[in-house]
Enzyme design. Structure first.
Site, PDB file in Angstrom:
ATOM      1  N   ASP A   1     -74.545 -17.285  -5.861  1.00 24.43           N
ATOM      2  CA  ASP A   1     -75.763 -16.631  -6.354  1.00 24.43           C
ATOM      3  C   ASP A   1     -76.431 -17.518  -7.397  1.00 24.43           C
ATOM      4  OD1 ASP A   1     -77.202 -13.771  -6.684  1.00 24.43           O
ATOM      5  OD2 ASP A   1     -77.041 -14.738  -8.651  1.00 24.43           O
TER       6      ASP A   1
ATOM      7  N   TYR B   1     -82.704 -20.562 -12.959  1.00 22.68           N
ATOM      8  CA  TYR B   1     -81.471 -21.170 -13.527  1.00 22.68           C
ATOM      9  C   TYR B   1     -81.561 -22.704 -13.537  1.00 22.68           C
ATOM     10  CZ  TYR B   1     -79.461 -16.523 -12.382  1.00 22.68           C
ATOM     11  OH  TYR B   1     -79.220 -15.177 -12.257  1.00 22.68           O
TER      12      TYR B   1
ATOM     13  N   LYS C   1     -83.491 -16.661  -6.071  1.00 22.61           N
ATOM     14  CA  LYS C   1     -84.413 -15.632  -6.554  1.00 22.61           C
ATOM     15  C   LYS C   1     -85.767 -16.230  -6.920  1.00 22.61           C
ATOM     16  CE  LYS C   1     -80.334 -13.548  -8.686  1.00 22.61           C
ATOM     17  NZ  LYS C   1     -79.588 -14.658  -9.262  1.00 22.61           N
TER      18      LYS C   1
ATOM     19  N   HIS D   1     -86.743 -11.655  -8.683  1.00 24.16           N
ATOM     20  CA  HIS D   1     -85.787 -11.678  -9.802  1.00 24.16           C
ATOM     21  C   HIS D   1     -85.987 -10.501 -10.766  1.00 24.16           C
ATOM     22  CE1 HIS D   1     -83.222 -14.800 -12.156  1.00 24.16           C
ATOM     23  NE2 HIS D   1     -82.879 -13.584 -12.498  1.00 24.16           N
TER      24      HIS D   1
HETATM   25  N1  LIG Z   1     -80.516 -10.919 -11.553  1.00 28.17           N
HETATM   26  C1  LIG Z   1     -80.408 -11.150 -12.848  1.00 28.17           C
HETATM   27  O1  LIG Z   1     -81.332 -10.888 -13.630  1.00 28.17           O
HETATM   28  C2  LIG Z   1     -79.140 -11.739 -13.369  1.00 28.17           C
HETATM   29  C3  LIG Z   1     -78.904 -11.773 -14.753  1.00 28.17           C
HETATM   30  C4  LIG Z   1     -77.701 -12.321 -15.200  1.00 28.17           C
HETATM   31  C5  LIG Z   1     -76.771 -12.782 -14.285  1.00 28.17           C
HETATM   32  N2  LIG Z   1     -77.040 -12.763 -12.934  1.00 28.17           N
HETATM   33  C6  LIG Z   1     -76.074 -13.272 -11.932  1.00 28.17           C
HETATM   34  O2  LIG Z   1     -74.812 -12.648 -12.141  1.00 28.17           O
HETATM   35  C7  LIG Z   1     -73.828 -13.653 -12.349  1.00 28.17           C
HETATM   36  C8  LIG Z   1     -72.725 -13.139 -13.256  1.00 28.17           C
HETATM   37  O3  LIG Z   1     -73.254 -12.664 -14.487  1.00 28.17           O
HETATM   38  P1  LIG Z   1     -73.092 -13.447 -15.872  1.00 28.17           P
HETATM   39  O4  LIG Z   1     -72.908 -14.890 -15.574  1.00 28.17           O
HETATM   40  O5  LIG Z   1     -74.210 -13.057 -16.744  1.00 28.17           O
HETATM   41  O6  LIG Z   1     -71.825 -12.836 -16.552  1.00 28.17           O
HETATM   42  P2  LIG Z   1     -70.320 -12.451 -16.141  1.00 28.17           P
HETATM   43  O7  LIG Z   1     -69.949 -13.008 -14.824  1.00 28.17           O
HETATM   44  O8  LIG Z   1     -70.179 -10.985 -16.383  1.00 28.17           O
HETATM   45  O9  LIG Z   1     -69.507 -13.148 -17.306  1.00 28.17           O
HETATM   46  C9  LIG Z   1     -69.419 -14.539 -17.388  1.00 28.17           C
HETATM   47  C10 LIG Z   1     -68.666 -14.823 -18.676  1.00 28.17           C
HETATM   48  O10 LIG Z   1     -67.304 -14.362 -18.554  1.00 28.17           O
HETATM   49  C11 LIG Z   1     -66.423 -15.452 -18.768  1.00 28.17           C
HETATM   50  N3  LIG Z   1     -65.312 -15.302 -17.807  1.00 28.17           N
HETATM   51  C12 LIG Z   1     -65.363 -15.493 -16.462  1.00 28.17           C
HETATM   52  N4  LIG Z   1     -64.162 -15.235 -15.910  1.00 28.17           N
HETATM   53  C13 LIG Z   1     -63.350 -14.891 -16.921  1.00 28.17           C
HETATM   54  C14 LIG Z   1     -61.981 -14.516 -16.966  1.00 28.17           C
HETATM   55  N5  LIG Z   1     -61.247 -14.443 -15.854  1.00 28.17           N
HETATM   56  N6  LIG Z   1     -61.443 -14.231 -18.192  1.00 28.17           N
HETATM   57  C15 LIG Z   1     -62.194 -14.271 -19.313  1.00 28.17           C
HETATM   58  N7  LIG Z   1     -63.504 -14.601 -19.324  1.00 28.17           N
HETATM   59  C16 LIG Z   1     -64.074 -14.916 -18.131  1.00 28.17           C
HETATM   60  C17 LIG Z   1     -67.231 -16.711 -18.528  1.00 28.17           C
HETATM   61  O11 LIG Z   1     -66.768 -17.763 -19.340  1.00 28.17           O
HETATM   62  P3  LIG Z   1     -66.500 -19.261 -18.751  1.00 28.17           P
HETATM   63  O12 LIG Z   1     -67.671 -19.645 -17.894  1.00 28.17           O
HETATM   64  O13 LIG Z   1     -66.386 -20.082 -20.005  1.00 28.17           O
HETATM   65  O14 LIG Z   1     -65.216 -19.170 -17.995  1.00 28.17           O
HETATM   66  C18 LIG Z   1     -68.623 -16.281 -18.996  1.00 28.17           C
HETATM   67  O15 LIG Z   1     -68.739 -16.385 -20.405  1.00 28.17           O
HETATM   68  C19 LIG Z   1     -74.640 -14.800 -12.953  1.00 28.17           C
HETATM   69  O16 LIG Z   1     -73.935 -16.020 -12.953  1.00 28.17           O
HETATM   70  C20 LIG Z   1     -75.857 -14.774 -12.064  1.00 28.17           C
HETATM   71  O17 LIG Z   1     -75.596 -15.367 -10.806  1.00 28.17           O
HETATM   72  C21 LIG Z   1     -78.210 -12.238 -12.479  1.00 28.17           C
END
Ligand SMILES: NC(=O)c1ccc[n+]([C@@H]2O[C@H](COP(=O)([O-])OP(=O)(O)OC[C@H]3O[C@@H](n4cnc5c(N)ncnc54)[C@H](OP(=O)(O)O)[C@@H]3O)[C@@H](O)[C@H]2O)c1
Length: 274
Positions: free
Chosen positions: A46, A51, A76, A107
């Site tokens: 994704d 990004y 997106k 998005h």
């Molecule tokens: N549509 C939208 O508006 C929107 C907005 C935000 C995100 N997204 C999508 O959703 C995806 C996921 O959301 P997100 O990146 O915001 O947050 P997330 O996946 O909820 O959290 C990522 C965070 O958690 C940490 N992490 C990952 N695995 C872990 C584990 N096993 N143990 C402890 N910490 C862990 C990562 O650190 P490290 O990287 O340092 O391991 C990072 O700081 C995004 O990458 C993006 O593709 C979409």
């Protein structure tokens, strides 16, 4: 190799329920991060124009040699491109090195500029041209989804929304279920603000001999969400992918349901304000 369950969308196509997100992955590091994710076993990636790392995703896909039909790639539409979808989509396809994306999302609705209906009509046209397989939205509220339904015939396949244990989005999930839209959870682990420190999650993880992150990903899967955790670390990518050897009980799901803080649990931006 782990088989990730696939969910069937309202257009008849399928989406792997567990994918890998690349928000805030440095463009310079994206190729190697996505290469690690593909080696771990993820086949659903994704990304987004906003990004600025679609090029790195594309480089990793190409280098992997994985057949295109085994991959599921989402990107997106940027917020300033609602009236310019054909060009914006082509820029994303060029950066990704792909002829089509599996899922293309608007998005954010950006209600203040009020162009998302025009954008949706363009996504419908792109789908008819074969440039996108499935069309969806992100951060849409019922008022925005109702408007698409009023003026167009295509119901979004997916709405990707902020959703985690502290912000469980019960009403929006119920709306999606009633309208045949799949719920995709962004920020599934808490959007980088740290994993939930709630003792109920910790106890559930401990009971299954898994980590808190694994218990949370498993919770999403059992709720029926599509889930796309992000990590820059290969061992965490593997941890988040290793969630098919245990199952949460109904009592454990009920216990996690109590962690929800409702609107106070939102960590990202309110879709009405973006
Ligand atoms: N549509 C939208 O508006 C929107 C907005 C935000 C995100 N997204 C999508 O959703 C995806 C996921 O959301 P997100 O990146 O915001 O947050 P997330 O996946 O909820 O959290 C990522 C965070 O958690 C940490 N992490 C990952 N695995 C872990 C584990 N096993 N143990 C402890 N910490 C862990 C990562 O650190 P490290 O990287 O340092 O391991 C990072 O700081 C995004 O990458 C993006 O593709 C979409």
């Amino acid at each position: 190799m782990t088989t990730v369950p696939a969910l069937t969308m309202n257009d008849g196509l399928t989406i792997p329920q567990l994918g890998f997100g690349v928000f805030r992955v440095d463009p310079e590091q994206t190729e190697s991060v996505v290469a690690d994710a593909l080696e771990v076993g993820y086949r659903h990636i994704d990304t987004a124009a906003l990004y600025y790392n679609e090029g790195g995703v594309g480089a990793a896909l190409k280098a992997s040699g994985i057949p295109r039909d085994e991959l599921f790639i989402t990107t997106k539409l940027g917020n300033d491109r609602h009236e310019d979808v054909a060009a914006a989509l082509q820029e994303s396809l060029d950066a990704l090195g792909l002829d089509y994306v599996d899922l293309y999302l608007i998005h954010w609705p950006v209600p203040k500029q009020d162009k998302y209906l025009t954008a949706w009509e363009s996504l419908i046209a792109a789908r008819e041209e074969g440039l996108i397989r499935s069309a969806g939205v992100s951060n849409f509220l019922p008022e925005h989804l109702d408007r698409l339904a009023e003026f167009t015939d295509l119901v979004p396949a997916v709405n990707q929304i902020e959703l985690h244990v502290e912000f469980q989005q019960r009403e929006l999930r119920a709306y999606h279920a009633a309208h045949g839209i799949l719920t995709e959870a962004w920020g599934p682990l808490g959007h980088g603000l740290g994993l939930s420190s709630d003792p109920r999650i910790a106890a559930i993880a401990q009971a299954h001999g898994v980590t808190v992150a694994q218990a949370i990903v498993r919770w999403h899967l059992q709720l029926g969400n599509i889930v796309i955790p992000k990590s820059n670390h290969r061992e965490r990518m593997a941890e988040n992918f290793d969630v098919f050897g245990f199952e949460l009980s109904a009592a454990e799901l009920a216990s996690i349901a109590e962690i929800d803080k409702g609107a106070a649990g939102r960590t990202g931006r309110d879709p009405r304000e973006v």
